[in-house]
Motif scaffolding. Structure first.
Motif, PDB file in Angstrom:
ATOM      1  N   GLY A 110       0.811  -1.214   0.000  1.00 21.61           N
ATOM      2  CA  GLY A 110       0.000   0.000   0.000  1.00 21.61           C
ATOM      3  C   GLY A 110       0.838   1.255   0.000  1.00 21.61           C
ATOM      4  N   VAL A 111       0.541   2.142  -0.930  1.00 22.56           N
ATOM      5  CA  VAL A 111       1.252   3.415  -1.052  1.00 22.56           C
ATOM      6  C   VAL A 111       0.229   4.498  -1.361  1.00 22.56           C
ATOM      7  N   SER A 112       0.375   5.660  -0.735  1.00 20.15           N
ATOM      8  CA  SER A 112      -0.524   6.774  -1.007  1.00 20.15           C
ATOM      9  C   SER A 112      -0.448   7.161  -2.474  1.00 20.15           C
ATOM     10  N   GLY A 139      10.250  -4.277  -7.348  1.00 18.31           N
ATOM     11  CA  GLY A 139       9.470  -5.406  -7.846  1.00 18.31           C
ATOM     12  C   GLY A 139       8.122  -5.569  -7.185  1.00 18.31           C
ATOM     13  N   ALA A 140       7.727  -4.626  -6.322  1.00 17.81           N
ATOM     14  CA  ALA A 140       6.444  -4.725  -5.641  1.00 17.81           C
ATOM     15  C   ALA A 140       5.306  -4.283  -6.559  1.00 17.81           C
ATOM     16  N   ARG A 141       4.110  -4.726  -6.239  1.00 23.31           N
ATOM     17  CA  ARG A 141       2.896  -4.282  -6.931  1.00 23.31           C
ATOM     18  C   ARG A 141       2.225  -3.260  -6.019  1.00 23.31           C
ATOM     19  N   THR A 142       2.155  -2.022  -6.443  1.00 21.21           N
ATOM     20  CA  THR A 142       1.631  -0.970  -5.576  1.00 21.21           C
ATOM     21  C   THR A 142       0.112  -0.900  -5.639  1.00 21.21           C
ATOM     22  N   VAL A 143      -0.481  -0.672  -4.465  1.00 21.21           N
ATOM     23  CA  VAL A 143      -1.925  -0.542  -4.314  1.00 21.21           C
ATOM     24  C   VAL A 143      -2.199   0.803  -3.656  1.00 21.21           C
ATOM     25  N   LYS A 144      -3.140   1.563  -4.180  1.00 22.72           N
ATOM     26  CA  LYS A 144      -3.484   2.850  -3.582  1.00 22.72           C
ATOM     27  C   LYS A 144      -4.047   2.621  -2.184  1.00 22.72           C
ATOM     28  N   SER A 145      -3.431   3.289  -1.211  1.00 18.64           N
ATOM     29  CA  SER A 145      -3.809   3.055   0.170  1.00 18.64           C
ATOM     30  C   SER A 145      -3.467   4.270   1.014  1.00 18.64           C
TER      31      SER A 145
END
Length: 335
Positions: free
Chosen positions: A167-169, A183-189
């Motif tokens: 989770g990333v803003s 290599g991470a998959r970012t999710v709006k959080s």
């Protein structure tokens, strides 16, 4: 001029002087937003600053903290400061909204210790004054603990993040790209959605303060099993007062008020570190796992920024003068 006219004129002058003295002694109440937990180090520290300011000014300068802003987002606080509020306690994400360069302090391994943060805060004081000139007075700048990775599996080295949903803003573009580079998959959080995302299995990794997680541990423990031994970056904030409001404060009082705020900010940091240790100890007794880190694993995290590719990315994302001020401050404390 006749005697009666002279007496009237003198009386008028004395009345003006008396009125001016009353105006000069009027109480100045600054409405400051602070979205902090009740009785937390930040809450107690702000109230201590308010008490010290009242004592130093003989009651002329007071701070008030509107309850309506107790759960406000950083965006809401900043918007209210532009319209009606005199100031706010602005934390990491809010400072980023004011100036994207502040995200540099939240990049993993840029700051690795409390001593380094103190050195960076001192070095950034003139930089912040220039950046906020005409808008805000930076009253004090302080750390409130550390951000850690919380996850549903062990994270020991950077490569463990590869393929995981983190989770990333959505407005922190540089951090999104950094996590994607790992290599991470970012999710709006954000702070208001991360718990729901964990519990709905929409998230594998989030990063926040252990103090925050501990306050809701009974809910987090359903889906969060691990915390990283690695400290990502400092959790910090600044007490900002609008320039127009700060100029209402008598000039002769301002240095003493800022000195008092700095002293209390140091106390807030010490209390936050103690509370953070207590929060981690409490959660580990109740199931949270914190895998030990070897020196080699710790070095692997710390060396994230040593490669040419990462240096090039940071140079593209953050301004040179800001990076130089931060890097020079920490370099003096490292072997």
């Amino acid at each position: 001029m006749g005697r009666n006219a002279l007496r009237i004129a003198l009386s008028f002058i004395l009345l003006l002087g008396f009125s001016a003295s009353i105006v000069g002694a009027q109480t100045i109440t600054l409405q400051v937003a602070a979205a902090v937990p009740v009785n937390s180090p930040w809450d107690q520290g702000l109230r201590k600053i308010a008490a010290e300011w009242a004592a130093i000014s003989g009651g002329r300068v007071r701070l008030a903290f509107p309850r309506s802003m107790a759960n406000a987002s950083q965006s809401d606080i900043l918007q209210k400061m532009r319209l009606s509020l005199d100031g706010g306690l602005i934390e990491t994400s809010g400072l980023y909204q004011l100036d994207p360069d502040f995200l540099y302090l939240s990049m993993p391994t840029v700051i690795r210790s409390e001593a380094e943060f103190e050195a960076v805060a001192k070095a950034l004081t003139p930089v912040m004054a220039r950046r906020f000139e005409g808008r805000y007075e930076v009253v004090t700048f302080a750390q409130g603990g550390w951000l850690r990775f919380f996850s549903n599996r062990a994270l020991s080295v950077p490569s463990d993040i590869a393929g995981l949903r983190i989770g990333v803003s959505e407005d922190q573009e540089a951090l999104i790209r950094f996590m994607q580079a790992l290599g991470a998959r970012t999710v709006k959080s954000d702070a208001s959605t991360v718990l729901l995302q964990f519990n709905s299995n929409a998230l594998d990794v989030g990063y926040t303060s252990p103090i925050v997680v501990a306050t809701l541990w009974s809910q987090y423990r359903r889906s969060v099993t691990h915390m990283s031994g690695f400290r990502i970056s400092p959790f910090f904030g600044a007490l900002l007062i609008n320039r127009r409001s700060w100029e209402r404060v008598p000039a002769e009082l301002r240095p003493a008020l800022k000195d008092a705020a700095d002293r209390v900010a140091a106390e807030i940091a010490r209390d936050a570190f103690k509370l953070e240790d207590q929060a981690i100890a409490s959660m580990t007794k109740d199931g949270l796992q914190v895998p030990p880190m070897s020196e080699a694993q710790r070095d692997e995290w710390s060396e994230l920024f040593t490669g040419p590719r990462m240096r090039d990315l940071l140079s593209a994302w953050f301004s040179a003068d800001f990076r130089r001020a931060v890097d020079a401050a920490v370099a003096e404390l490292r072997p």
